[in-house]
Design an enzyme around this catalytic site. Structure first.
Site, mmCIF file in Angstrom:
data_model
loop_
_atom_site.group_PDB
_atom_site.id
_atom_site.type_symbol
_atom_site.label_atom_id
_atom_site.label_comp_id
_atom_site.label_asym_id
_atom_site.label_seq_id
_atom_site.Cartn_x
_atom_site.Cartn_y
_atom_site.Cartn_z
ATOM 1 N N ASN A 1 0.822 -1.200 0.000
ATOM 2 C CA ASN A 1 0.000 0.000 0.000
ATOM 3 C C ASN A 1 0.861 1.257 0.000
ATOM 4 O O ASN A 1 0.391 2.335 -0.342
ATOM 5 C CB ASN A 1 -0.954 0.014 1.197
ATOM 6 C CG ASN A 1 -0.266 -0.298 2.501
ATOM 7 O OD1 ASN A 1 0.355 -1.354 2.656
ATOM 8 N ND2 ASN A 1 -0.349 0.612 3.443
ATOM 9 N N GLN B 1 -4.998 -3.491 -1.914
ATOM 10 C CA GLN B 1 -4.533 -2.518 -2.910
ATOM 11 C C GLN B 1 -4.440 -3.123 -4.302
ATOM 12 O O GLN B 1 -4.231 -2.393 -5.278
ATOM 13 C CB GLN B 1 -3.148 -1.967 -2.518
ATOM 14 C CG GLN B 1 -3.134 -1.162 -1.247
ATOM 15 C CD GLN B 1 -3.833 0.178 -1.379
ATOM 16 O OE1 GLN B 1 -4.072 0.687 -2.482
ATOM 17 N NE2 GLN B 1 -4.197 0.771 -0.257
ATOM 18 N N GLY C 1 -13.876 -2.496 0.349
ATOM 19 C CA GLY C 1 -14.739 -1.759 -0.580
ATOM 20 C C GLY C 1 -14.214 -0.380 -0.939
ATOM 21 O O GLY C 1 -14.169 -0.011 -2.115
ATOM 22 N N HIS C 2 -13.794 0.373 0.083
ATOM 23 C CA HIS C 2 -13.507 1.790 -0.196
ATOM 24 C C HIS C 2 -12.205 2.019 -0.947
ATOM 25 O O HIS C 2 -11.911 3.151 -1.345
ATOM 26 C CB HIS C 2 -13.581 2.631 1.086
ATOM 27 C CG HIS C 2 -12.444 2.476 2.033
ATOM 28 N ND1 HIS C 2 -11.448 3.402 2.132
ATOM 29 C CD2 HIS C 2 -12.146 1.516 2.933
ATOM 30 C CE1 HIS C 2 -10.584 3.031 3.083
ATOM 31 N NE2 HIS C 2 -10.989 1.878 3.574
ATOM 32 N N CYS D 1 -2.372 5.453 7.618
ATOM 33 C CA CYS D 1 -2.522 5.002 8.997
ATOM 34 C C CYS D 1 -1.375 5.476 9.871
ATOM 35 O O CYS D 1 -1.500 5.539 11.078
ATOM 36 C CB CYS D 1 -2.611 3.493 9.050
ATOM 37 S SG CYS D 1 -3.951 2.891 8.050
HETATM 38 C C1 LIG Z 1 -6.716 0.175 3.534
HETATM 39 C C2 LIG Z 1 -6.026 -1.119 3.735
HETATM 40 C C3 LIG Z 1 -6.480 -2.039 4.697
HETATM 41 C C4 LIG Z 1 -7.617 -1.723 5.629
HETATM 42 O O1 LIG Z 1 -8.845 -1.704 4.979
HETATM 43 P P1 LIG Z 1 -10.095 -0.953 5.686
HETATM 44 O O2 LIG Z 1 -11.242 -1.311 4.810
HETATM 45 O O3 LIG Z 1 -9.773 0.501 5.673
HETATM 46 O O4 LIG Z 1 -10.207 -1.517 7.046
HETATM 47 C C5 LIG Z 1 -5.823 -3.231 4.809
HETATM 48 N N1 LIG Z 1 -4.777 -3.536 4.020
HETATM 49 C C6 LIG Z 1 -4.304 -2.694 3.080
HETATM 50 C C7 LIG Z 1 -3.156 -3.090 2.232
HETATM 51 C C8 LIG Z 1 -4.906 -1.447 2.914
HETATM 52 O O5 LIG Z 1 -4.428 -0.599 2.007
#
Ligand SMILES: *Cc1c(COP(=O)(O)O)cnc(C)c1O
Length: 392
Positions: free
Chosen positions: A157, A185, A206-207, A331
């Site tokens: 990510n 990702q 999802g997001h 994060c």
């Molecule tokens: C964003 C992300 C997550 C967490 O996903 P959420 O839906 O925000 O809890 C986990 N792993 C990776 C690689 C991410 O980029």
């Protein structure tokens, strides 16, 4: 209501690894559903059946995107829950006290492993090379009799490096180790086939693919035994209790269908923009380093370290100029600790703190990239003029 989040209309959003714009087609489908369908999918009457039908359709759409079967998809509240369910669910139901993961995992995997260490599990954190690649030999060597699970990220990510997942999964299969990958990702950015690749569990959020926040999925292969984390009415085949988040699940289904049908076109577009961005920065800025693998990288990721520039200051200045970016991962960007991933590829603390992550989506345009290429070198130059660390 604030339009565009109250941002100036020309705001250029280059932080798609943090979250993405929901696709208007996702929103439209959700709106239509909410109009007159609100049954509980568990109810026997027609309102309930209607809801359970739309959830079933979404399950099919998610499964199709990754080459899974419908009953192997568990809906969750997002990537974090999918990672937690995969890791805790597997180790609690299967024999073995040793887990293998990597040093560049997302906190949802990394901190779940850290938690399990306190619970009596032993965890090996595999190193990566200077480009962020996990070495299959290292993985093979780390496997012990007691290894129950490997959880290795599909693509970073932060630096976008795509791991040799097929090779890693084959090694796991050979040694009877259950194989989970965080593909949050990667979904929609790379053609994924869980069966051909030999993946046992795979996390989706999802997001990150233009659906809603607070919804995700975990693929669990048929033969994998999983202990649930949520106990209750036995939803999702007993693997995740709780009345389904029907609206967001419908949106996730539509988003997956869009990703599948438009993937080739979207990947091509993102790659062109990414390459223009990387070339433009490397040509027009002095003393800059590209973090991550030069070619084995996500089509939407660029990550740089600018000598003598403070990443946080750069993000804030760019925001002021109408460009949304990030330093390290979202994060960790509110903490002052340098990114674990950047440290793992051999960046020093100073270099890690001078990083800028630019992540694209299919909603970006080449005009936005050109505009960014005018602004970023200028902002970097201004910050360097004020930096005691910079000498011309
Ligand atoms: C964003 C992300 C997550 C967490 O996903 P959420 O839906 O925000 O809890 C986990 N792993 C990776 C690689 C991410 O980029």
């Amino acid at each position: 209501m604030l339009s565009n989040g109250g941002l100036p209309t020309k705001y250029i959003y280059l932080d798609n690894a943090a979250t993405t714009k929901t696709d208007p087609r996702v929103n439209k489908t959700i709106e239509d559903y909410l109009e007159d369908c609100y049954g509980n999918p568990s109810s026997l009457h027609r309102m309930g059946r209607e809801s359970s039908d739309v959830v079933a359709e979404a399950r099919e759409q998610v499964a199709e995107l990754i080459g899974a079967r419908e009953h192997e998809i568990v809906f969750t509240s997002g990537g974090t829950e999918s990672d937690n369910l995969a890791i805790k669910g597997v180790v609690r139901k299967n024999k073995g006290k040793h887990i293998i993961t990597s040093s560049i995992e997302h906190p949802a995997v990394y901190n779940t492993c850290k938690y399990l260490e306190k619970d009596g599990y032993e965890v090996t954190y595999l190193p990566v090379d200077k480009d962020g690649l996990i070495k299959p030999e290292d993985f093979e060597e780390a496997i012990k009799k007691d290894t129950v699970l490997a959880s290795l990220i599909y693509a970073s990510n932060e630096i976008g490096t795509i791991e040799p997942i097929k090779e890693l999964a084959e090694i796991a299969k050979d040694k009877d180790v259950i194989f989970h990958t965080d593909a949050v990702q990667t979904v929609g950015k790379l053609d994924i086939d869980v069966k051909k690749t030999g993946i046992d569990l795979l996390s989706i959020s999802g997001h990150k693919i233009h659906a809603s926040k607070g919804v995700g999925a975990l693929y669990v292969a048929d033969d994998v035994k999983l202990e649930p984390m949520m106990h209750g009415g036995g939803h999702e085949n007993g693997r995740r209790s709780g009345t389904e988040n029907v609206t967001c699940i419908i949106g996730l289904g539509v988003a997956c269908k869009i990703e599948r049908t438009e993937m080739d076109k979207n990947i091509k577009k993102m790659k062109e923009m990414r390459d223009r961005l990387i070339d433009g920065i490397m040509e027009n800025v002095k003393e800059v380093k590209l973090n991550g693998h030069p070619t084995k990288r996500l089509p939407n990721n660029a990550n740089f370290s600018f000598k003598a520039v403070e990443g946080e200051a750069l993000v804030l200045q760019l925001d002021g100029r109408g460009i949304g970016t990030s330093t390290g991962s979202a994060c960790s960007s509110k903490k002052l600790r340098p990114s674990r991933t950047l440290m793992s590829i051999g960046c020093g603390e100073v270099e890690a703190h001078s990083s800028l992550r630019l992540t694209l989506s299919r909603f970006n345009t080449i005009e936005e990239i050109e505009r960014s290429l005018e602004i970023i070198p200028e902002v970097v130059g201004n910050l360097r003029k004020m930096s005691p660390l910079w000498e011309e």
